[in-house]
Design a protein around this motif. Structure first.
Motif, short mmCIF file in Angstrom:
data_model
loop_
_atom_site.label_atom_id
_atom_site.label_comp_id
_atom_site.label_asym_id
_atom_site.label_seq_id
_atom_site.Cartn_x
_atom_site.Cartn_y
_atom_site.Cartn_z
N UNK A 124 -84.42 -33.79 -0.40
CA UNK A 124 -85.11 -35.01 0.00
C UNK A 124 -84.92 -36.13 -1.01
N UNK A 125 -84.43 -35.78 -2.19
CA UNK A 125 -84.27 -36.76 -3.27
C UNK A 125 -82.93 -37.47 -3.14
N UNK A 126 -82.73 -38.14 -2.03
CA UNK A 126 -81.49 -38.86 -1.77
C UNK A 126 -81.80 -40.28 -1.34
N UNK A 127 -80.81 -41.12 -1.42
CA UNK A 127 -80.98 -42.52 -1.03
C UNK A 127 -81.40 -42.64 0.42
N UNK A 128 -80.85 -41.77 1.28
CA UNK A 128 -81.18 -41.84 2.70
C UNK A 128 -82.69 -41.70 2.93
N UNK A 129 -83.29 -40.76 2.25
CA UNK A 129 -84.72 -40.54 2.47
C UNK A 129 -85.57 -41.62 1.81
N UNK A 130 -85.08 -42.20 0.74
CA UNK A 130 -85.76 -43.36 0.16
C UNK A 130 -85.75 -44.52 1.16
N UNK A 131 -84.61 -44.71 1.83
CA UNK A 131 -84.51 -45.78 2.82
C UNK A 131 -85.41 -45.49 4.02
N UNK A 132 -85.46 -44.23 4.44
CA UNK A 132 -86.34 -43.86 5.54
C UNK A 132 -87.80 -44.19 5.18
N UNK A 133 -88.23 -43.82 3.99
CA UNK A 133 -89.61 -44.08 3.57
C UNK A 133 -89.91 -45.57 3.54
N UNK A 134 -88.92 -46.37 3.19
CA UNK A 134 -89.15 -47.81 3.10
C UNK A 134 -89.43 -48.45 4.47
N UNK A 135 -89.05 -47.76 5.55
CA UNK A 135 -89.35 -48.29 6.89
C UNK A 135 -90.83 -48.15 7.23
N UNK A 136 -91.55 -47.31 6.47
CA UNK A 136 -93.00 -47.13 6.63
C UNK A 136 -93.39 -46.67 8.03
N UNK A 137 -92.57 -45.79 8.61
CA UNK A 137 -92.94 -45.14 9.86
C UNK A 137 -94.01 -44.09 9.57
N UNK A 138 -94.99 -43.97 10.44
CA UNK A 138 -95.99 -42.92 10.28
C UNK A 138 -95.32 -41.57 10.50
N UNK A 139 -95.55 -40.63 9.57
CA UNK A 139 -94.89 -39.33 9.66
C UNK A 139 -95.18 -38.61 10.97
N UNK A 140 -96.35 -38.84 11.54
CA UNK A 140 -96.72 -38.17 12.78
C UNK A 140 -95.96 -38.71 13.98
N UNK A 141 -95.22 -39.82 13.80
CA UNK A 141 -94.58 -40.50 14.92
C UNK A 141 -93.08 -40.26 15.03
N UNK A 142 -92.51 -39.42 14.16
CA UNK A 142 -91.06 -39.23 14.25
C UNK A 142 -90.66 -37.83 13.79
N UNK A 143 -89.44 -37.47 14.18
CA UNK A 143 -88.82 -36.22 13.74
C UNK A 143 -87.38 -36.56 13.34
N UNK A 144 -86.91 -35.96 12.27
CA UNK A 144 -85.53 -36.18 11.81
C UNK A 144 -84.64 -35.19 12.56
#
Length: 226
Positions: free
Chosen positions: A33-53
């Motif tokens: 999870x310690x990758x740029x991709x997941x940092x970018x995902x977190x920056x979108x501020x989507x609620x975790x309950x609202x999406x699946x990878x």
């Protein structure tokens, strides 16, 4: 198509048209999870309950792929509305039809993050069910390996066939106790152990996506074959 990490929960999921329990002989890798991709995902501020990878990230998080180039984020309606708002705020292009399947998609971070409003619903089900049954890793939901196997078999591109082989190598049916009454033979849904590894049988029931026990330790010795 992704990168990823540690199992939070192992929930049984209903596999359409299938009745056997299966497990996957692999472990979650939270460090991924310690990758740029997941940092970018977190920056979108989507609620975790609202999406699946989805996409190939579930393989990456389970150590079945060495890298991913993008993340496919599948959202329910509230998550999609949030992504649309973020795209408008950043003056990004509007939604487009996804290249595969009946879905709309938005691109962020030079296409490294793709947000979609569906994921092969005729193959793996509706978004709410995918979120409900997802593998949770550090509060991020990942499509189960069983559902990943199903859509990759369906799409069947060369890279999908490689991933299908990887998944089938670690896919084990759960051990069914007992033998057929009066025959002394195991029924067709039971598995045979050979040197501690399992030979897969066609699934016929519920699916469970989790790190398996060492089956040979629990199998009756009469089931072991060299």
């Amino acid at each position: 198509m992704k990168r990823t990490g540690h199992p939070d929960s192992d929930r049984p999921i209903s596999d359409p048209g299938s009745r056997a329990s299966v497990v996957y002989e692999c472990s979650v890798r939270p460090d991924r999870l310690l990758t740029e991709h997941f940092d970018e995902l977190k920056s979108l501020e989507l609620a975790n309950k609202d999406f699946v990878v989805a996409g190939s990230a579930p393989l990456f998080i389970h150590g079945l792929r060495d890298h991913v180039t993008d993340l496919d984020i599948v959202t329910r309606e509230s998550g999609w509305d949030h992504a649309m708002s973020r795209a408008r705020a950043q003056s990004l292009p509007g939604p487009k039809h996804a290249p595969h399947g009946d879905a709309l998609s938005l691109y962020f971070f030079d296409t490294r993050i793709e947000v979609l409003n569906a994921w092969f619903p005729s193959v793996v089900g509706e978004v709410d069910e995918l979120i409900r049954t997802a593998k949770v890793v550090d509060d991020i939901r990942f499509l189960t390996l069983e559902n990943t196997l199903m859509w990759k078999r369906h799409l069947n591109r060369p890279k999908d066939r490689q991933d299908v082989r990887r998944l089938e190598e670690v896919r084990l049916p759960r051990l069914h106790a007992g033998r057929e009454q009066g025959t002394g033979r195991k029924d067709a849904d039971r598995m045979t152990l050979r040197g501690g590894s399992a030979v897969d049988r066609p699934p016929t029931g519920q699916v469970r996506d989790t790190t398996p026990h060492p089956w040979s330790r629990f199998a009756p010795s009469s089931w072991l074959r060299s």
